[in-house]
Design a protein around this motif. Structure first.
Motif, PDB file in Angstrom:
ATOM      1  N   GLY A   3       1.078  -0.760   0.067  1.00  0.00           N
ATOM      2  CA  GLY A   3       0.037   0.167   0.117  1.00  0.00           C
ATOM      3  C   GLY A   3       0.565   1.155  -0.121  1.00  0.00           C
ATOM      4  N   ASN A   4       1.704   1.402   0.765  1.00  0.00           N
ATOM      5  CA  ASN A   4       2.257   1.835   0.786  1.00  0.00           C
ATOM      6  C   ASN A   4       3.787   2.678  -0.432  1.00  0.00           C
ATOM      7  OD1 ASN A   4       2.719   4.159   3.849  1.00  0.00           O
ATOM      8  ND2 ASN A   4       3.243   2.023   4.098  1.00  0.00           N
ATOM      9  N   GLU A  23       4.297  10.438  -1.685  1.00  0.00           N
ATOM     10  CA  GLU A  23       5.382  10.768  -0.635  1.00  0.00           C
ATOM     11  C   GLU A  23       4.836  11.245   0.572  1.00  0.00           C
ATOM     12  OE1 GLU A  23       9.469  11.673  -1.474  1.00  0.00           O
ATOM     13  OE2 GLU A  23       9.458  10.417  -3.475  1.00  0.00           O
ATOM     14  N   ASP A  24       3.974  12.251   0.319  1.00  0.00           N
ATOM     15  CA  ASP A  24       3.124  12.772   1.622  1.00  0.00           C
ATOM     16  C   ASP A  24       2.126  12.077   2.100  1.00  0.00           C
ATOM     17  OD1 ASP A  24       1.621  13.134  -0.056  1.00  0.00           O
ATOM     18  OD2 ASP A  24       0.940  15.571   0.503  1.00  0.00           O
ATOM     19  N   ARG A  25       2.150  10.521   2.138  1.00  0.00           N
ATOM     20  CA  ARG A  25       1.008   9.741   2.282  1.00  0.00           C
ATOM     21  C   ARG A  25       1.404   8.873   3.033  1.00  0.00           C
ATOM     22  NH1 ARG A  25      -3.450  13.062   3.658  1.00  0.00           N
ATOM     23  NH2 ARG A  25      -4.286  11.219   3.138  1.00  0.00           N
ATOM     24  N   ILE A  26       0.534   8.615   3.824  1.00  0.00           N
ATOM     25  CA  ILE A  26       1.249   6.524   4.787  1.00  0.00           C
ATOM     26  C   ILE A  26       0.193   5.844   3.963  1.00  0.00           C
ATOM     27  CG2 ILE A  26       3.856   7.126   5.406  1.00  0.00           C
ATOM     28  CD1 ILE A  26       1.956   6.773   8.139  1.00  0.00           C
ATOM     29  N   CYS A  27       0.141   4.274   4.293  1.00  0.00           N
ATOM     30  CA  CYS A  27      -0.359   3.367   4.522  1.00  0.00           C
ATOM     31  C   CYS A  27      -0.099   2.761   6.043  1.00  0.00           C
ATOM     32  CB  CYS A  27      -0.966   2.825   3.363  1.00  0.00           C
ATOM     33  SG  CYS A  27      -1.701   3.467   2.241  1.00  0.00           S
ATOM     34  N   ALA A  52      -8.153   6.927  -2.646  1.00  0.00           N
ATOM     35  CA  ALA A  52      -7.156   8.185  -1.471  1.00  0.00           C
ATOM     36  C   ALA A  52      -7.770   8.230  -0.281  1.00  0.00           C
ATOM     37  CB  ALA A  52      -8.060   9.409  -2.142  1.00  0.00           C
ATOM     38  N   SER A  53      -8.517   7.002   0.512  1.00  0.00           N
ATOM     39  CA  SER A  53      -8.729   7.593   1.625  1.00  0.00           C
ATOM     40  C   SER A  53      -8.413   6.232   2.615  1.00  0.00           C
ATOM     41  CB  SER A  53      -9.533   7.794   2.238  1.00  0.00           C
ATOM     42  OG  SER A  53     -11.023   7.651   2.020  1.00  0.00           O
ATOM     43  N   THR A  54      -8.850   4.894   1.615  1.00  0.00           N
ATOM     44  CA  THR A  54      -8.881   3.429   1.923  1.00  0.00           C
ATOM     45  C   THR A  54      -7.829   2.269   0.872  1.00  0.00           C
ATOM     46  OG1 THR A  54     -10.771   2.755   1.862  1.00  0.00           O
ATOM     47  CG2 THR A  54     -10.618   4.402   3.929  1.00  0.00           C
ATOM     48  N   HIS A  55      -7.469   1.747   1.163  1.00  0.00           N
ATOM     49  CA  HIS A  55      -7.301   0.463   0.225  1.00  0.00           C
ATOM     50  C   HIS A  55      -7.361  -0.869   1.179  1.00  0.00           C
ATOM     51  CE1 HIS A  55      -3.367   2.455  -1.820  1.00  0.00           C
ATOM     52  NE2 HIS A  55      -3.848   3.098  -1.770  1.00  0.00           N
ATOM     53  N   VAL A  56      -7.671  -1.976  -0.122  1.00  0.00           N
ATOM     54  CA  VAL A  56      -8.301  -3.014   0.431  1.00  0.00           C
ATOM     55  C   VAL A  56      -7.135  -3.973  -0.476  1.00  0.00           C
ATOM     56  CG1 VAL A  56      -9.405  -5.118   1.339  1.00  0.00           C
ATOM     57  CG2 VAL A  56     -11.094  -2.346   0.723  1.00  0.00           C
ATOM     58  N   VAL A 101      -3.191   7.724   5.316  1.00  0.00           N
ATOM     59  CA  VAL A 101      -3.247   9.575   6.044  1.00  0.00           C
ATOM     60  C   VAL A 101      -1.484  10.585   5.394  1.00  0.00           C
ATOM     61  CG1 VAL A 101      -4.557   8.183   8.116  1.00  0.00           C
ATOM     62  CG2 VAL A 101      -2.097   7.803   7.835  1.00  0.00           C
ATOM     63  N   PRO A 102      -1.997  11.845   6.047  1.00  0.00           N
ATOM     64  CA  PRO A 102      -0.965  12.401   6.062  1.00  0.00           C
ATOM     65  C   PRO A 102       0.101  11.758   6.322  1.00  0.00           C
ATOM     66  CG  PRO A 102      -2.995  13.583   6.615  1.00  0.00           C
ATOM     67  CD  PRO A 102      -2.684  12.076   6.892  1.00  0.00           C
ATOM     68  N   ARG A 103       1.526  11.784   6.430  1.00  0.00           N
ATOM     69  CA  ARG A 103       2.886  11.850   6.762  1.00  0.00           C
ATOM     70  C   ARG A 103       3.377  12.558   7.681  1.00  0.00           C
ATOM     71  NH1 ARG A 103       7.061   8.007   5.203  1.00  0.00           N
ATOM     72  NH2 ARG A 103       5.912   7.718   2.876  1.00  0.00           N
TER      73      ARG A 103
END
Length: 148
Positions: free
Chosen positions: A77-78, A83-87, A116-120, A143-145
């Protein structure tokens, strides 16, 4: 999720060596988890079935399978986010389908949904003979890193 006509969901160009280097100082090292393959829409890794990962009755511990599943799914997911977000994992389930007593298990994570806000992610864990031992579904929050 992807086919030959679809682009890879991975944004990051991190190599297997890069991913394995991130394991230093984590639960992955004592359990022997190693990233082994990165495909256009999957991430694969292995884990030994030995005294580190067995439960008292000699079988692969379900918790070890879940740790492998979450490691593969969250890492994959990551690779898909800017780069400004993490899972981060918010829910995981696992069905243990076959007992494994020794050898190595291989897990493969593939996306079912990349929002954009969740992965499965679905993670399939197979024994050394290619038999399905565990199937897991992992939900990640994007979410934001933050810096610490």
């Amino acid at each position: 999720m992807t086919d030959a006509a679809s682009p890879s969901p991975f944004r990051s160009t991190a190599t297997l060596a890069d991913l394995n280097a991130l394991s230093a100082g984590t639960a992955m090292v004592p359990l022997g988890i190693v990233f082994t393959e990165r495909g256009p829409d999957f991430l694969r890794g292995t884990m030994p079935v030995d005294e580190r990962t067995r439960q008292p009755y000699g079988l692969l511990h379900g918790g070890a399978s879940v740790l492998l599943a979450e490691t593969l799914g969250s890492t994959a997911g990551n690779l898909c986010v800017p780069e400004d977000r993490i899972c981060v994992g918010i829910e995981i389930n696992a069905n243990h389908l076959r007992g494994v007593r020794d050898g190595v298990v291989t897990g493969t994570a593939r996306p079912l949904h990349l929002g954009a806000s969740t992965h499965v992610w679905e993670i399939r864990i197979e024994d050394a003979r290619g038999r399905l031992a565990c199937v897991s579904r992992l939900t990640l929050a994007v979410v934001p890193r933050t810096t610490q």
